[in-house]
Design a protein around this motif. Structure first.
Motif, mmCIF file in Angstrom:
data_model
loop_
_atom_site.group_PDB
_atom_site.id
_atom_site.type_symbol
_atom_site.label_atom_id
_atom_site.label_comp_id
_atom_site.label_asym_id
_atom_site.label_seq_id
_atom_site.Cartn_x
_atom_site.Cartn_y
_atom_site.Cartn_z
ATOM 1 N N LEU A 26 3.496 -2.083 1.938
ATOM 2 C CA LEU A 26 3.376 -3.506 2.253
ATOM 3 C C LEU A 26 2.016 -3.806 2.865
ATOM 4 N N ALA A 27 1.534 -2.925 3.751
ATOM 5 C CA ALA A 27 0.216 -3.135 4.355
ATOM 6 C C ALA A 27 -0.876 -3.077 3.297
ATOM 7 N N LYS A 30 -0.748 -6.280 1.252
ATOM 8 C CA LYS A 30 -1.347 -7.381 1.996
ATOM 9 C C LYS A 30 -2.852 -7.276 2.009
ATOM 10 N N ALA A 31 -3.354 -6.058 2.128
ATOM 11 C CA ALA A 31 -4.804 -5.860 2.135
ATOM 12 C C ALA A 31 -5.398 -6.215 0.787
ATOM 13 N N THR A 33 -3.996 -8.288 -1.561
ATOM 14 C CA THR A 33 -3.828 -9.705 -1.905
ATOM 15 C C THR A 33 -4.640 -10.624 -1.023
ATOM 16 N N ALA A 34 -4.922 -10.239 0.210
ATOM 17 C CA ALA A 34 -5.704 -11.083 1.107
ATOM 18 C C ALA A 34 -6.877 -10.296 1.658
ATOM 19 N N THR A 55 -9.320 0.143 -0.833
ATOM 20 C CA THR A 55 -8.217 -0.336 0.016
ATOM 21 C C THR A 55 -7.302 0.814 0.369
#
Length: 194
Positions: A26-27, A30-31, A33-34, A55
């Motif tokens: 999930l982290a 998130k990294a 996608t944003a 990433t």
């Protein structure tokens, strides 16, 4: 005192559960996608695989655990065209379904209107029939009234004729009464003795 505080913090950090693969994933998502401002420039400059590796390495360094590899697919023109076509087809199917519903409603409304018109037409025909019956009755009454008035006029003429005859009879009666009186007058007179 500061050493015990440091040791207590290390024990607390050791007793905390380590982040699992789902949290790492999930982290990483998130990294990806944003991205931040500096990562956005580096991601735009590098191909997607390099962005995923960067990433992956930054996420692994930050969390200190396993990070899943994220593969970012490049959007292809064919996929966007096929998605546009599929969107158009879906919209077309939806519009056809709406049109069918509207046609069904229109047919139902036409059926209701036709039933109401038939009922109204039958009601108007009944009212016209009643009107014709009333006109026929009125014409019959007018004919009877005209016949009655003619009969009254005839009776008046007849009464006038009878009154004239009665006057004639009265005058004749008075004449005969005068004649009879004139004839009877010498009978009742005294005779003179000579």
């Amino acid at each position: 005192m500061s050493e015990t505080a440091r040791q207590y913090a290390q024990q607390d950090q050791a007793t905390r559960p380590q982040p699992g693969p789902l949290r790492d994933w999930l982290a990483a998502m998130k990294a990806v996608t944003a991205p931040t401002g500096s990562e956005a420039h580096s991601t735009a400059a590098s191909p997607p695989r390099d962005a995923a590796r960067s990433t992956e390495s930054t996420g692994a360094e930050a969390a200190g655990a396993w990070v899943p590899r994220v593969v970012v697919a490049t959007p292809a023109a064919a996929e966007s065209a096929s998605s546009d076509v599929s969107d158009l087809m879906a919209e077309n199917i939806m519009l056809k379904a709406k049109l069918k519903v509207e046609n069904d409603r229109y047919d139902a409304l036409q059926g209701v209107i036709a039933r109401e018109l038939r009922g109204l037409r039958a009601h108007v025909e009944d009212e016209l029939k009643d009107l014709e019956d009333m006109r026929a009755e009125r014409d019959g009454l007018l004919t009877r009234q005209a016949a009655f008035e003619q009969e009254i006029r005839d009776l008046r003429v007849q009464v006038a004729g009878e009154a004239a005859k009665l006057d004639e009879v009265r005058s004749e009666r008075d004449l005969w009464a005068a004649r009879a009186e004139a004839l009877a007058q010498p009978i009742f007179q005294k005779r003179s003795t000579v």
